[in-house]
Design an enzyme around this catalytic site. Structure first.
Site, PDB file in Angstrom:
ATOM      1  CD1 TRP A  35      -0.625  -1.897   3.065  1.00 46.93           C
ATOM      2  CD2 TRP A  35       0.799   0.624   3.306  1.00 46.93           C
ATOM      3  NE1 TRP A  35       0.253  -2.070   4.305  1.00 46.93           N
ATOM      4  CE2 TRP A  35       0.888  -0.206   3.992  1.00 46.93           C
ATOM      5  CE3 TRP A  35       0.969   1.453   3.698  1.00 46.93           C
ATOM      6  CZ2 TRP A  35       2.160  -0.259   5.212  1.00 46.93           C
ATOM      7  CZ3 TRP A  35       1.597   1.716   4.784  1.00 46.93           C
ATOM      8  CH2 TRP A  35       1.846   1.428   5.363  1.00 46.93           C
ATOM      9  CG  ASN A  36       5.229   1.034   0.786  1.00 44.96           C
ATOM     10  OD1 ASN A  36       4.105   0.902  -0.512  1.00 44.96           O
ATOM     11  ND2 ASN A  36       6.048   1.859   0.508  1.00 44.96           N
ATOM     12  CE  LYS A  39      -3.524  -8.900  -3.348  1.00 44.85           C
ATOM     13  NZ  LYS A  39      -3.861  -7.926  -1.917  1.00 44.85           N
ATOM     14  N   GLY A  57       6.984  -6.745  -0.547  1.00 49.21           N
ATOM     15  CA  GLY A  57       5.254  -5.740   0.844  1.00 49.21           C
ATOM     16  C   GLY A  57       6.722  -6.426   2.035  1.00 49.21           C
ATOM     17  CD  GLU A  82      13.169  -5.598  -5.139  1.00 53.78           C
ATOM     18  OE1 GLU A  82      13.353  -5.241  -4.473  1.00 53.78           O
ATOM     19  OE2 GLU A  82      13.305  -5.938  -6.522  1.00 53.78           O
ATOM     20  CG  LEU A  83      10.678  -9.523   0.414  1.00 53.72           C
ATOM     21  CD1 LEU A  83      11.364 -11.026   1.104  1.00 53.72           C
ATOM     22  CD2 LEU A  83       9.546  -9.742  -0.010  1.00 53.72           C
ATOM     23  CB  CYS A 142      11.047  -0.649   1.184  1.00 53.61           C
ATOM     24  SG  CYS A 142      11.201  -0.276  -0.412  1.00 53.61           S
TER      25      CYS A 142
HETATM   26  P1  NAD Z   1       2.083  -6.951   3.469  1.00 51.88           P
HETATM   27  O1  NAD Z   1       3.283  -8.192   2.785  1.00 51.88           O
HETATM   28  O2  NAD Z   1       1.504  -7.130   4.157  1.00 51.88           O
HETATM   29  O3  NAD Z   1       0.672  -7.456   1.818  1.00 51.88           O
HETATM   30  C1  NAD Z   1       1.655  -6.858   0.977  1.00 51.88           C
HETATM   31  C2  NAD Z   1       0.783  -7.554  -0.385  1.00 51.88           C
HETATM   32  O4  NAD Z   1       0.952  -9.011  -0.459  1.00 51.88           O
HETATM   33  C3  NAD Z   1      -0.387  -7.450  -0.455  1.00 51.88           C
HETATM   34  O5  NAD Z   1      -1.411  -6.810  -1.264  1.00 51.88           O
HETATM   35  C4  NAD Z   1      -1.702  -8.115   0.854  1.00 51.88           C
HETATM   36  O6  NAD Z   1      -3.044  -8.107   0.446  1.00 51.88           O
HETATM   37  C5  NAD Z   1      -0.609  -9.796   0.100  1.00 51.88           C
HETATM   38  N1  NAD Z   1      -0.845 -10.463   1.073  1.00 51.88           N
HETATM   39  C6  NAD Z   1      -0.564 -10.490   1.995  1.00 51.88           C
HETATM   40  N2  NAD Z   1      -0.364 -11.824   2.576  1.00 51.88           N
HETATM   41  C7  NAD Z   1      -0.473 -12.999   1.418  1.00 51.88           C
HETATM   42  C8  NAD Z   1      -0.216 -14.099   1.811  1.00 51.88           C
HETATM   43  N3  NAD Z   1       0.263 -14.659   2.711  1.00 51.88           N
HETATM   44  N4  NAD Z   1      -0.055 -14.401  -0.035  1.00 51.88           N
HETATM   45  C9  NAD Z   1      -0.405 -13.166  -0.891  1.00 51.88           C
HETATM   46  N5  NAD Z   1      -0.037 -12.326  -0.731  1.00 51.88           N
HETATM   47  C10 NAD Z   1      -0.094 -11.669   0.348  1.00 51.88           C
HETATM   48  O7  NAD Z   1       3.041  -5.854   2.844  1.00 51.88           O
HETATM   49  P2  NAD Z   1       2.029  -4.219   3.324  1.00 51.88           P
HETATM   50  O8  NAD Z   1       2.272  -4.153   4.885  1.00 51.88           O
HETATM   51  O9  NAD Z   1       1.392  -4.116   2.368  1.00 51.88           O
HETATM   52  O10 NAD Z   1       3.369  -3.409   2.640  1.00 51.88           O
HETATM   53  C11 NAD Z   1       4.619  -3.253   3.930  1.00 51.88           C
HETATM   54  C12 NAD Z   1       5.629  -3.971   3.057  1.00 51.88           C
HETATM   55  O11 NAD Z   1       6.087  -3.763   1.883  1.00 51.88           O
HETATM   56  C13 NAD Z   1       7.284  -3.016   3.986  1.00 51.88           C
HETATM   57  O12 NAD Z   1       7.638  -5.007   5.200  1.00 51.88           O
HETATM   58  C14 NAD Z   1       8.002  -3.048   3.375  1.00 51.88           C
HETATM   59  O13 NAD Z   1       9.090  -2.387   3.376  1.00 51.88           O
HETATM   60  C15 NAD Z   1       7.883  -3.140   2.151  1.00 51.88           C
HETATM   61  N6  NAD Z   1       7.955  -2.680   0.887  1.00 51.88           N
HETATM   62  C16 NAD Z   1       9.067  -3.468  -0.003  1.00 51.88           C
HETATM   63  C17 NAD Z   1       9.687  -2.620  -1.223  1.00 51.88           C
HETATM   64  C18 NAD Z   1      10.641  -2.918  -1.197  1.00 51.88           C
HETATM   65  O14 NAD Z   1      10.979  -2.671  -2.892  1.00 51.88           O
HETATM   66  N7  NAD Z   1      11.986  -3.339  -1.462  1.00 51.88           N
HETATM   67  C19 NAD Z   1       8.483  -1.763  -0.779  1.00 51.88           C
HETATM   68  C20 NAD Z   1       7.870  -1.668  -0.427  1.00 51.88           C
HETATM   69  C21 NAD Z   1       7.256  -2.231   0.567  1.00 51.88           C
END
Ligand code: NAD
Length: 490
Positions: A153-154, A177, A229, A251-252, A285
């Site tokens: 979402w960010n 998604k 995520g 990308e975590l 991130c």
């Molecule tokens: P999240 O992992 O909770 O959700 C990300 C996406 O994954 C959402 O669309 C969510 O619905 C989906 N999702 C959740 N659980 C799932 C599952 N079990 N299987 C498949 N899909 C699933 O992350 P968030 O809270 O939306 O975002 C914040 C995180 O993202 C932070 O940790 C941040 O560091 C990371 N992030 C990384 C980068 C990068 O480029 N490295 C960039 C932005 C954000």
């Protein structure tokens, strides 16, 4: 008061409600209003989208020339620029980030489509000098197939563009998604992709929560998962992907160090540290969430930072005078406050900020600086994803490098120094996918981005990103026409 927009999901070029009829709302974290009502897709919807993407790949898109794809990508670039304001407003309403930042992002993301159009047109295979007589050998890059793109979402549109542009350029089809908190800009992008003339099924959007994401990542017809995520979610997805041998790019999270040497330009460093952790309310991130300051500068630097932080204005993300908006949702605000409370209970000193709620019911978290933190404590090791800075001190260059690398993550790092030799030495010694010297938070379409360690797998952006969406095929062509000994091919 804004009227909520209603969106169906996009499957095979058609806008369809979820098969169950279920919907979900995205909420403006600043006003609490409903921004969009979208389909809450289940496994059946996901299956239909993946099968549409498979059919579109097999029956046309996978065989288009790079030039045909580039023409459509350039049309999309123009449409994204035309709709940049609408996209920016949608993102600010969904996630509470500053409108001025979302405006910059939604204009900039258009560049990804133009850049990857050029990459598609200029990407070359290799002619291999064969080590056998009478053979011509070359390689060709084939599109990997159906891509599942899952985004957070960010920065929903930016992070989606990093996936969609190279995937479409490579000749892949996609099922996206988006985050359940921020679906709107992805759905608008779907409208623009249809308007640009991409064939039905090439780009599909299923909205929903983790269950829809899980159904997508375990679908056997998905060839590649591109995920951004949380680190924990990435691990679950990778485990699921392994069962189907699905390729992954992850990308975590991060716990990136901002390393300030005593020979730095002080004003520039203070500015860079603020940009690193308080821009985007720290929900980035690449946030520079660990500040490492050289001993002799520590007290002065912290005092300057605290002074500067007192000028940060929290408020309406639409207001150009605002520096920090709210946390993106209430779970996120609670999570950030919990980290601050536990850090203080662990012995950290609160130099400014804290977990107190600023206004009853609001999602604002004050910019927070914690000093005297234990390098082994939760606040120094885990990603907060909020405006919380942990300050550590170091003696010399070697100690700074060891402290910076003492993390499971490795997404980004910055070095603040006026010594050019040190700048090069430290940059090379840091275990991070991106290192900035005397700068923070700069990224581009043509520069690889990704992480070491728990920050992820693979790279986005730059020419190399195309290879994340292709399979290399080696072609051996026998040119003599003679029959060879079947038991000694050699
Ligand atoms: P999240 O992992 O909770 O959700 C990300 C996406 O994954 C959402 O669309 C969510 O619905 C989906 N999702 C959740 N659980 C799932 C599952 N079990 N299987 C498949 N899909 C699933 O992350 P968030 O809270 O939306 O975002 C914040 C995180 O993202 C932070 O940790 C941040 O560091 C990371 N992030 C990384 C980068 C990068 O480029 N490295 C960039 C932005 C954000």
């Amino acid at each position: 008061m804004t009227t909520p927009q209603t969106f169906d999901c996009l499957i095979d070029g058609r806008w369809l409600p979820s098969r169950s009829g279920a919907t979900m709302d995205s909420i403006n974290p600043y006003t609490g209003e409903v921004v969009s009502v979208v389909a809450d897709c289940n496994a059946e919807d996901v299956d239909a989208a993946v099968l549409a993407a498979r059919a579109a790949f097999r029956h046309g898109w996978g065989q288009t020339t790079p030039h045909e794809r580039a023409r459509l990508l350039r049309r999309l670039q123009a449409l994204v620029m035309r709709e940049a304001e609408r996209l920016a407003l949608a993102e600010t309403r969904d996630n509470g980030k500053l409108l001025k930042e979302m405006r910059t992002q939604s204009n900039y993301i258009a560049e990804w489509f133009g850049y990857f159009a050029s990459v598609a047109e200029t990407h070359e295979g290799a002619y291999i000098p064969a080590d056998r007589k009478n053979f011509v050998v070359y390689t060709a890059e084939e599109p990997v197939g159906v891509v599942a793109a899952i985004t957070p979402w960010n920065s929903p549109l930016l992070l989606l563009g990093w996936k969609v542009a190279p995937a479409l350029a490579a000749g892949c089809t996609i099922v996206v998604k988006p985050s359940e908190y921020t679906p709107t800009s992805t759905l608008i992008l779907g409208e623009l992709i249809c308007e640009a003339g991409f064939p039905p099924g090439v780009f599909n959007v299923v909205t929903g929560g983790p269950a829809a994401g899980a159904a997508l990542t375990e679908h056997p017809e998905v060839d590649k998962i591109a995920f951004t995520g949380a680190t924990d979610t990435g691990a679950k997805i990778a485990a699921r992907a392994a069962r189907n041998h699905t390729r992954v790019t992850l990308e975590l999270g991060g716990k990136s160090p901002n390393i300030v040497f005593s020979d730095c330009d002080l004003d520039a460093a203070v500015n860079g540290v603020i940009a690193g952790i308080f821009a985007a309310t720290g929900q980035s991130c690449m946030a520079g969430s660990r500040l490492l300051v050289q001993d002799e500068l520590h007290d002065e630097f912290v005092a300057r930072l605290v002074d500067r932080v007192s000028t940060i204005t929290l408020g309406d993300p639409m207001d150009p005078a605002t520096n920090m908006g709210p946390a993106a949702n209430s779970a996120q605000a609670d999570k950030i406050r919990g980290f601050i409370d536990r850090a203080v209970a662990d012995g950290a000193t609160l130099a400014c900020g804290g977990s107190a709620t600023l206004d009853a019911g609001s999602l604002f978290v004050a910019p927070t600086i914690l000093t005297e933190v234990d390098p082994g404590s939760e606040i120094c090791r885990d990603e907060v994803f909020g405006p919380v800075l942990s300050v550590l001190r170091f003696r010399d260059e070697q100690a700074a490098i060891e402290m910076a690398n003492d993390t499971d993550f490795g997404l980004a790092a910055a070095v603040w120094t006026s010594n050019v030799f040190r700048a090069h030495r430290v940059s090379r010694a840091l275990r991070a996918g991106t290192v900035w010297v005397n700068a923070y938070r700069v990224v581009s379409f043509n520069t690889p981005f990704g992480g070491f360690g728990h920050s992820g797998v693979g790279r986005e952006n730059g020419r190399a990103a195309l290879q994340e969406y292709t399979e290399t095929k080696s072609v051996w062509i026998e040119t003599s026409g003679e029959t060879r000994d079947p038991f000694n091919i050699g």
